[in-house]
Design an enzyme around this catalytic site. Structure first.
Site, PDB file in Angstrom:
ATOM      1  N   ASP A  91       0.823  -1.210   0.000  1.00  0.00           N
ATOM      2  CA  ASP A  91       0.000   0.000   0.000  1.00  0.00           C
ATOM      3  C   ASP A  91       0.854   1.256   0.000  1.00  0.00           C
ATOM      4  O   ASP A  91       2.042   1.244   0.308  1.00  0.00           O
ATOM      5  CB  ASP A  91      -0.949   0.010   1.200  1.00  0.00           C
ATOM      6  CG  ASP A  91      -0.213  -0.115   2.533  1.00  0.00           C
ATOM      7  OD1 ASP A  91       0.763  -0.885   2.605  1.00  0.00           O
ATOM      8  OD2 ASP A  91      -0.608   0.557   3.493  1.00  0.00           O
ATOM      9  N   GLU A 149      -0.509  -2.021   5.204  1.00  0.00           N
ATOM     10  CA  GLU A 149       0.430  -1.965   6.326  1.00  0.00           C
ATOM     11  C   GLU A 149       0.394  -0.600   7.003  1.00  0.00           C
ATOM     12  O   GLU A 149       0.528  -0.494   8.228  1.00  0.00           O
ATOM     13  CB  GLU A 149       1.854  -2.272   5.847  1.00  0.00           C
ATOM     14  CG  GLU A 149       2.881  -2.362   6.967  1.00  0.00           C
ATOM     15  CD  GLU A 149       3.383  -1.022   7.465  1.00  0.00           C
ATOM     16  OE1 GLU A 149       3.586  -0.870   8.678  1.00  0.00           O
ATOM     17  OE2 GLU A 149       3.563  -0.101   6.646  1.00  0.00           O
ATOM     18  N   GLU A 150       0.232   0.458   6.208  1.00  0.00           N
ATOM     19  CA  GLU A 150       0.226   1.808   6.768  1.00  0.00           C
ATOM     20  C   GLU A 150      -1.017   2.073   7.622  1.00  0.00           C
ATOM     21  O   GLU A 150      -1.093   3.100   8.287  1.00  0.00           O
ATOM     22  CB  GLU A 150       0.310   2.852   5.646  1.00  0.00           C
ATOM     23  CG  GLU A 150       1.580   2.784   4.802  1.00  0.00           C
ATOM     24  CD  GLU A 150       2.829   3.217   5.556  1.00  0.00           C
ATOM     25  OE1 GLU A 150       2.699   3.693   6.708  1.00  0.00           O
ATOM     26  OE2 GLU A 150       3.927   3.071   5.006  1.00  0.00           O
ATOM     27  N   ARG A 189      18.719  -7.395  13.749  1.00  0.00           N
ATOM     28  CA  ARG A 189      19.027  -7.761  15.129  1.00  0.00           C
ATOM     29  C   ARG A 189      18.040  -8.821  15.607  1.00  0.00           C
ATOM     30  O   ARG A 189      16.907  -8.916  15.110  1.00  0.00           O
ATOM     31  CB  ARG A 189      18.989  -6.552  16.061  1.00  0.00           C
ATOM     32  CG  ARG A 189      17.583  -6.063  16.359  1.00  0.00           C
ATOM     33  CD  ARG A 189      17.565  -4.756  17.148  1.00  0.00           C
ATOM     34  NE  ARG A 189      18.324  -4.797  18.377  1.00  0.00           N
ATOM     35  CZ  ARG A 189      17.837  -5.244  19.538  1.00  0.00           C
ATOM     36  NH1 ARG A 189      16.611  -5.722  19.601  1.00  0.00           N
ATOM     37  NH2 ARG A 189      18.584  -5.212  20.628  1.00  0.00           N
ATOM     38  N   HIS A 376       7.979   8.799   4.290  1.00  0.00           N
ATOM     39  CA  HIS A 376       6.748   9.584   4.438  1.00  0.00           C
ATOM     40  C   HIS A 376       6.959  11.053   4.060  1.00  0.00           C
ATOM     41  O   HIS A 376       6.101  11.887   4.339  1.00  0.00           O
ATOM     42  CB  HIS A 376       6.160   9.474   5.855  1.00  0.00           C
ATOM     43  CG  HIS A 376       5.698   8.097   6.206  1.00  0.00           C
ATOM     44  ND1 HIS A 376       4.697   7.851   7.125  1.00  0.00           N
ATOM     45  CD2 HIS A 376       6.073   6.878   5.754  1.00  0.00           C
ATOM     46  CE1 HIS A 376       4.498   6.545   7.226  1.00  0.00           C
ATOM     47  NE2 HIS A 376       5.328   5.939   6.406  1.00  0.00           N
TER      48      HIS A 376
END
Length: 405
Positions: A91, A149-150, A189, A376
């Site tokens: 998206d 996802e946003e 990580r 963004h």
């Protein structure tokens, strides 16, 4: 479309196999085509059709319409074995693009300002390569092209609709192009990689009146200001100093005239933390602090506190696998950036709660090309050399995890 960057790629792509280097122009073309037609969460119909068109062309089995626009594809190796999933979000954001490039967004007010167009291109490139080299791995690779996802989040409904089943996924990996790191590096990580995301809205109900007669009122702005300050003490005085947390009040709306004491004030913001053990901690403290302040001033309140995404927690074994692969792909002086974390959130976290996996950052910034605007931002763009690197890493993860006996 002309692509002229293969020669300068020698350093960054020197450990990328020739066949994937040859695929690089197509990766760029796919990414730029997707970039021109950005779509918001659960509306990625053009994007989903682009993906399914490629999968059909390559003869890859797939399902569509999962969580509205999600696509799941499956590629089987030549022998039985484990199931590894690769996740790519697809998206865009409600941002007006300001880049002056031939592939600029054609959808007004929408833009791929976070790299999801690149994520789809990398996953497609990986699927294309593996579909031509099924003899190089055992088991199954499942590709999850995820919407929203946003926000409001597509991972959870995809899981609920069976994206991790039939066949059942044993492990999952995913990446995020990352303009906080230079191209040719990877951040990874074990443990907490990205933060939990929780949101809140609070309405303070006071009693309005004349600005010259405050004794007749309950000033919602004063109450709200006290709440804003007091909420910061949660991290400063209630949270273990060895743990991390952020409380941000991003909106404070109240009043309409300079000589009128506001009847109501509205506060909104976000909370972030890494430790899953803090799941109910902030919610409880918000309720206690706001209730206490409002009671002391004679005000009332409505608090809407909600959990959006849990923290992204990487599994040690899968992270070690990804790290070992990256060490053989990346050879710049920086290479792997260890202990890389961000208070940003990601709904990849829901997949990682279901199966062990690893989510990592693929460096994509190149300041010399002006490709280092943050995520963004209306001028966000990234160095497309990262696309080929991403495919190579994914392919090697498949070959390592789904190794032939």
């Amino acid at each position: 479309m002309v692509f002229t960057s293969l020669t300068p790629l020698s350093t960054e792509l020197s450990r990328v196999r020739l066949e994937i280097r040859t695929l690089q122009p197509r990766l760029v073309q796919w990414r730029r085509s997707l970039h021109q037609y950005p779509e918001l969460g659960f509306r990625e119909h053009i994007t989903a059709e682009f993906i399914t068109r490629k999968l059909r062309e390559w003869g890859i089995d797939h399902q569509t319409g999962i969580a509205t626009t999600g696509v799941v594809a499956v590629i089987h190796g030549t022998q039985p074995g484990p199931v590894l999933a690769i996740r790519a979000d697809m998206d865009a954001l409600p941002i007006q693009e300001e880049n002056q490039v031939p592939y600029c967004s054609l959808h007004d007010g929408m833009m791929h300002a976070c790299g999801h167009d690149g994520h789809v291109a990398i996953a497609l490139g990986t699927a294309y390569y593996l579909s031509k080299h099924r003899h190089t791995f055992a088991g199954t690779v499942k590709f999850i092209f995820q919407p929203a996802e946003e926000g409001p989040g597509g991972a959870k409904p995809m899981i609920e609709q069976g994206a991790l089943r039939n066949p059942d996924v044993d492990a999952i990996i995913g990446l995020h192009l990352w303009n906080n790191l230079p191209v040719g590096t990877v951040g990874v990580r074990t443990g907490a990689m990205m933060a939990a995301v929780e949101l809140f809205d609070c309405i303070i109900q006071g009693k309005g009146g004349h600005g010259a007669m405050p004794h007749q009122t309950v000033d919602s702005i004063v109450v709200g200001a006290q709440i804003v300050s007091a909420l910061q003490t949660i991290v400063a005085r209630n949270l273990d100093p060895l743990k991390s947390g952020v409380v941000t009040v991003g909106k404070f709306h109240a009043g309409a005239a300079l000589n009128v004491i506001a009847d109501t004030a509205e506060l909104s913001g976000t909370v972030r933390y890494f430790d899953p053990g803090l799941t109910d901690f902030f919610n409880q403290r918000f309720e206690e602090i706001i209730a206490g302040i409002c009671q002391s001033y004679g005000a009332r309140y409505e608090l809407n506190y909600r959990k959006l995404y849990p923290p992204v927690i990487n599994n040690e074994a899968i992270t070690n696998l990804v790290t070992s692969v990256v060490e053989n792909v990346i050879e710049t002086p920086l290479g792997i950036v260890p202990e890389c974390q961000t208070m940003g959130g990601e709904d990849m976290s829901f997949f990682l709660q279901e199966v062990p996996g690893c989510f990592f950052f693929l460096g994509s910034a190149n300041a010399t090309k002006g490709l280092d605007y943050p995520h963004h931002h209306p001028r966000f763009d990234f160095d497309e050399i990262a696309l080929g690197i991403g495919v190579e890493i994914f392919v090697r993860c498949v070959e390592r995890y789904c190794a032939l006996a």
